[in-house]
Design an enzyme around this catalytic site. Sequence first.
Site, mmCIF file in Angstrom:
data_model
loop_
_atom_site.group_PDB
_atom_site.id
_atom_site.type_symbol
_atom_site.label_atom_id
_atom_site.label_comp_id
_atom_site.label_asym_id
_atom_site.label_seq_id
_atom_site.Cartn_x
_atom_site.Cartn_y
_atom_site.Cartn_z
ATOM 1 N N HIS A 70 0.834 -1.202 0.000
ATOM 2 C CA HIS A 70 0.000 0.000 0.000
ATOM 3 C C HIS A 70 0.867 1.249 0.000
ATOM 4 O O HIS A 70 1.788 1.384 0.822
ATOM 5 C CB HIS A 70 -0.921 0.026 1.219
ATOM 6 C CG HIS A 70 -1.793 1.242 1.287
ATOM 7 N ND1 HIS A 70 -2.787 1.488 0.360
ATOM 8 C CD2 HIS A 70 -1.799 2.305 2.137
ATOM 9 C CE1 HIS A 70 -3.376 2.634 0.645
ATOM 10 N NE2 HIS A 70 -2.783 3.161 1.717
ATOM 11 N N SER A 71 0.594 2.184 -0.911
ATOM 12 C CA SER A 71 1.266 3.470 -1.005
ATOM 13 C C SER A 71 2.767 3.242 -1.229
ATOM 14 O O SER A 71 3.142 2.629 -2.228
ATOM 15 C CB SER A 71 0.959 4.300 0.246
ATOM 16 O OG SER A 71 1.234 5.654 0.043
ATOM 17 N N LEU A 72 3.637 3.700 -0.338
ATOM 18 C CA LEU A 72 5.061 3.376 -0.461
ATOM 19 C C LEU A 72 5.249 1.873 -0.643
ATOM 20 O O LEU A 72 6.070 1.418 -1.456
ATOM 21 C CB LEU A 72 5.812 3.846 0.786
ATOM 22 C CG LEU A 72 7.232 3.301 0.996
ATOM 23 C CD1 LEU A 72 8.166 3.775 -0.106
ATOM 24 C CD2 LEU A 72 7.761 3.679 2.367
ATOM 25 N N SER A 101 -1.619 -0.944 -4.128
ATOM 26 C CA SER A 101 -2.744 -0.222 -3.544
ATOM 27 C C SER A 101 -2.332 1.210 -3.216
ATOM 28 O O SER A 101 -1.230 1.460 -2.709
ATOM 29 C CB SER A 101 -3.177 -0.949 -2.252
ATOM 30 O OG SER A 101 -4.049 -0.163 -1.468
#
Length: 251
Positions: free
Chosen positions: A91-93, A114
């Site tokens: 997710h993200s990073l 994500s």
Amino acid sequence: MTPLTRCLQRYAAPAAPATRLVCFPHAGGGASGFRQWAGHLPGGVELLAVQYPGREERIGEPPATDLCRLAAEVAHALAGLDPAPTVLFGHSLGAAVAFETARRLPSPVLLVVSGRQAPVDPGRSVHLMSGDELWQDVARSGGTRQEVLDSDELRALLLPVLRADYRLSETYRPAPLPLLTCPVLACSGDRDPEVDPAALDGWRSVTTGAFTARLFPGDHFYLVPQRGALIAEVLRTAWALPAAAAWPSTP
């Protein structure tokens, strides 16, 4: 919870796992953020979460400065485990770290990215902002409790790690390695201020395998209130793959 290596924590440990789900946290996050995922998994799924340096059990280590080197560390740790069909979720990073880890593994069965646009897109420069501006960006993204945002002590503790993680994320540029061959599932909240839903399609270009995009109700941290629905989508996508016979039965 069982530590496997300094960078992997295990939160679900079946005796003979039919598959392995490896989760990569967002900027500022730790492996424990995925602890509650264990309650949504069938018995045959092993749940591992990546622990970045500079937090939780690795609080004494300096934060990572090279995303590809971090991914290589995770890939090396995973290569030392008993073989199992492996799904990577970031997710993200964590989406970027999971992507780079997938490029270093021989045959992940699925990559799930994500809350992040494809790595061909230019990054932001939040890591260059003042402390006040960076903290405001954290608040804007959602997912952080108000008592944390209001605490000067927690702000002083978290800001250096957050800035380091944002720098890691925003200065990352993918190397010109071969395309993935595994399927990719790209997910996002439909009100995520950081991800244009239309931009999720950019992840299609990183693989020669199948691609699917899925939107969920919510902001950048949609995966907290939508945890059950998201995990179900990940498992549903994985079970639909040709190797589905190796996966556990639907819970």
